[in-house]
Design a protein around this motif. Structure first.
Motif, PDB file in Angstrom:
ATOM      1  N   SER A  87       6.068 -11.126   8.158  1.00 52.88           N
ATOM      2  CA  SER A  87       4.621 -11.033   8.332  1.00 52.88           C
ATOM      3  C   SER A  87       4.025  -9.961   7.443  1.00 52.88           C
ATOM      4  CB  SER A  87       4.285 -10.806   9.805  1.00 52.88           C
ATOM      5  OG  SER A  87       3.843  -9.506  10.030  1.00 52.88           O
ATOM      6  N   GLN A  88       2.811 -10.237   7.014  1.00 52.00           N
ATOM      7  CA  GLN A  88       2.057  -9.232   6.283  1.00 52.00           C
ATOM      8  C   GLN A  88       0.676  -9.227   6.910  1.00 52.00           C
ATOM      9  OE1 GLN A  88       1.243  -9.828   2.043  1.00 52.00           O
ATOM     10  NE2 GLN A  88       1.368  -7.610   1.811  1.00 52.00           N
ATOM     11  N   ALA A  89       0.320  -8.102   7.532  1.00 51.28           N
ATOM     12  CA  ALA A  89      -0.922  -8.081   8.296  1.00 51.28           C
ATOM     13  C   ALA A  89      -2.106  -7.770   7.395  1.00 51.28           C
ATOM     14  CB  ALA A  89      -0.815  -7.059   9.417  1.00 51.28           C
ATOM     15  N   ALA A  90      -3.279  -7.768   7.995  1.00 47.63           N
ATOM     16  CA  ALA A  90      -4.517  -7.651   7.229  1.00 47.63           C
ATOM     17  C   ALA A  90      -4.578  -6.377   6.396  1.00 47.63           C
ATOM     18  CB  ALA A  90      -5.710  -7.702   8.170  1.00 47.63           C
ATOM     19  N   SER A  91      -3.965  -5.309   6.867  1.00 45.20           N
ATOM     20  CA  SER A  91      -4.039  -4.062   6.104  1.00 45.20           C
ATOM     21  C   SER A  91      -3.346  -4.239   4.752  1.00 45.20           C
ATOM     22  CB  SER A  91      -3.362  -2.924   6.868  1.00 45.20           C
ATOM     23  OG  SER A  91      -1.961  -3.020   6.725  1.00 45.20           O
ATOM     24  N   ARG A  92      -2.431  -5.196   4.672  1.00 46.42           N
ATOM     25  CA  ARG A  92      -1.638  -5.464   3.463  1.00 46.42           C
ATOM     26  C   ARG A  92      -1.000  -4.182   2.936  1.00 46.42           C
ATOM     27  NH1 ARG A  92      -4.364  -8.185  -0.948  1.00 46.42           N
ATOM     28  NH2 ARG A  92      -6.335  -7.372  -0.225  1.00 46.42           N
ATOM     29  N   ARG A  93      -0.599  -3.369   3.875  1.00 42.62           N
ATOM     30  CA  ARG A  93       0.021  -2.103   3.502  1.00 42.62           C
ATOM     31  C   ARG A  93       1.509  -2.182   3.833  1.00 42.62           C
ATOM     32  NH1 ARG A  93      -3.561   0.622   6.219  1.00 42.62           N
ATOM     33  NH2 ARG A  93      -5.012   1.088   4.539  1.00 42.62           N
ATOM     34  N   GLU A 135       2.435   3.689   9.743  1.00 37.64           N
ATOM     35  CA  GLU A 135       3.267   2.479   9.762  1.00 37.64           C
ATOM     36  C   GLU A 135       4.749   2.865   9.803  1.00 37.64           C
ATOM     37  OE1 GLU A 135       2.159  -0.700   9.655  1.00 37.64           O
ATOM     38  OE2 GLU A 135       0.187  -0.670   8.670  1.00 37.64           O
ATOM     39  N   ARG A 171      -1.248  -3.980  -1.529  1.00 34.03           N
ATOM     40  CA  ARG A 171      -2.561  -4.633  -1.593  1.00 34.03           C
ATOM     41  C   ARG A 171      -2.849  -5.224  -2.961  1.00 34.03           C
ATOM     42  NH1 ARG A 171      -6.811  -2.578   1.419  1.00 34.03           N
ATOM     43  NH2 ARG A 171      -6.207  -1.107   3.022  1.00 34.03           N
ATOM     44  N   THR A 207       4.046 -13.590  14.976  1.00 38.10           N
ATOM     45  CA  THR A 207       3.828 -14.634  13.970  1.00 38.10           C
ATOM     46  C   THR A 207       3.526 -15.933  14.712  1.00 38.10           C
ATOM     47  OG1 THR A 207       6.113 -15.361  13.872  1.00 38.10           O
ATOM     48  CG2 THR A 207       5.493 -13.622  12.336  1.00 38.10           C
TER      49      THR A 207
END
Ligand code: ADP
Ligand code: ASP
Ligand code: MG
Length: 449
Positions: free
Chosen positions: A420-426, A258, A398, A352
């Motif tokens: 934005s915060q994507a699914a990985s939440r990393r 990332e 997370r 987004t």
């Protein structure tokens, strides 16, 4: 062991490199030899980019003058770092430049530089630096062999950003490099460069030497991939923006990708992929302070509780807003929308959506007008330039919901265009005006580090 441009910038830097490799080999079990991947001398690839541009503009004389200056610098460094091999290496450097001067002259006459010719020009920096480093090892009494990376690293024909053919590259690496390592010989290869299956020179894209090192490391099943550079490791923020950031001692592969993707230039964004596939740790080290531990990147590293890992930023991006009151959530709309970006091979970084609009960011604006024209066939679309992405990264995002709040609070009163915060939440990604980047980075850094 990959050494970047500043780690081969001049005779002193190459002297340090030889010492670092010697120490490493002495420590290794049974004196096992490392594989060494080198970049062009600092600034050389930038100069070659300018040369190709001058050729495209038909500026034959200026291109020739720039090449002459580069050749003189390479010859001076090569002469300083070699003794017994000096005559041979200087002849090799001259021959490389003679071919390049002929090529650039022809390109300047035609005023046309295709992606393929551009790669031929850009590759010369690594072809020359790797030869001189191999000779420097030999002259220092270490058994070494130069291998032309173009005979091992085989890529597709997407010139300027080629992708490796891993199966073919690994087969060749095992055939050509592995026997040398087994015999205790240090193999030296130029990073960044490869060749297509037909033998045409290609490059992996700017900063690609890190990627080359990871590809060779994965193919050969090395114990560790080391990226030797001019900073003490991955630091908590870009040192050119935030003064005195801290070194991150360890981070996960996912965090490192990332950060690399969103601007931490210390690693080429693709570097982590081959490491992940073989679960090989990557270490970032400072060639001026080899005694420091640097940063270790592994599959399962976790930061301390309550901490982010680092922040990165990608500057000068463009936001495209696409609005369609009629069709937005109709099925097939997003497919049509992204097909436009696909058609122009333009990568989208952040996305987004709201009920009536989709916003995306792009870095590469070469096809912006055409993309907007195509989007206009089925939606309203507008763009805003001089924007930037700030990305806060950490596995802890997370599990610790307070981190998000602290980050937003730190950015109080700075206008945020997208979040934005994507699914990985990393990671948490903020898109804001480029001019707000310095103080936004400082505030985030102060809040977390
Ligand atoms: P090399 O020539 O060794 O490949 P690069 O210039 O490509 O070196 O990458 C190292 C540079 O990356 C550092 O000098 C630093 O300015 C920059 N950088 C940006 N963000 C970071 C970060 N988060 N951690 C470390 N370095 C970073
Ligand atoms: N010399 C190349 C560049 O400057 C590759 C690298 O340094 O990684 O982009
Ligand atoms: Mg680099």
């Amino acid at each position: 062991m990959k050494f970047g441009g500043t780690s081969v910038a001049d005779p002193d830097a190459i002297g340090r490199l030889v010492d670092i490799v010697r120490t490493q080999q002495a420590k290794a079990a049974g004196g096992a030899a490392p594989v060494v991947v080198v970049s062009a001398l600092a600034g050389v690839t930038d100069a070659l980019v300018t040369v190709a541009q001058l050729a495209e503009d038909g500026e034959s004389d200026r291109a020739a003058a720039a090449l002459q200056a580069l050749e003189e610098r390479d010859l001076a460094v090569a002469a300083a770092v070699t003794s017994e091999s000096r005559t041979r290496v200087l002849a090799e450097v001259r021959r490389e430049f003679q071919e390049l001067i002929g090529l650039v002259h022809a390109l300047a006459v035609l005023r046309e530089v295709s992606p393929r010719s551009r790669d031929a020009v850009h590759a010369v920096g690594e072809l020359v630096s790797s030869r001189m480093v191999a000779a420097a090892f030999a002259d220092a009494g270490l058994s070494s062999a130069w291998i032309d990376a173009r005979t091992v690293l085989i890529t597709d024909d997407e010139h300027n950003a080629a992708a490796p053919d891993m199966a073919e590259t690994c087969a060749r690496a095992r055939a050509r490099i592995a026997p040398e390592i087994a015999a205790g010989t240090i193999v030296v290869l130029g990073g960044f460069i490869g060749a297509t299956a037909n033998g045409v020179t290609s490059t992996l894209g700017r900063g690609g030497s890190d990627y080359s090192a990871a590809i060779f490391g994965a193919c050969l099943g090395m114990d560790e991939i080391q990226i030797w550079t001019d900073v003490d490791g991955m630091v908590t923020a870009d040192p050119r923006i935030v003064p005195r950031p801290r070194v991150v001692p360890q981070l996960s592969f996912a965090e490192a990708s990332e950060l690399a993707y969103f601007g931490a230039k210390v690693l080429h964004p693709s570097t982590i992929l081959p490491a992940v596939s073989k679960n090989i740790p990557v270490r970032i080290l400072n060639s001026r302070r080899p005694e420091n531990a640097g940063t270790r990147i592994t599959a399962d590293a976790m930061p301390d509780a309550g901490r982010l890992t680092a922040i990165a930023c990608k500057r000068d991006v463009t936001v495209i807003d696409i609005t369609s009151t009629r069709m937005l959530m109709a099925h097939g709309f997003l497919r049509r929308l992204f097909e436009v970006f696909e058609r122009f091979k333009t990568a989208v970084d952040v996305v987004t959506t709201s009920e009536v609009s989709v916003s995306v960011t792009v870095d590469d604006t070469r096809w912006l007008e055409a993309i907007l024209d195509n989007l206009h066939n089925f939606a309203e679309a507008g763009c805003e330039r001089e924007m930037a992405i700030i990305c806060a990264v950490g596995e802890n995002l997370r599990g610790d919901p307070t981190l998000f709040g602290r980050a937003v609070t730190a950015l109080d009163r700075i206008p945020l265009r997208l979040v934005s915060q994507a699914a990985s939440r990393r990671n948490i990604t903020f898109v804001l005006r480029d001019s707000d980047v310095p103080h936004a980075m400082m505030r985030l850094h102060e809040a977390f580090f």
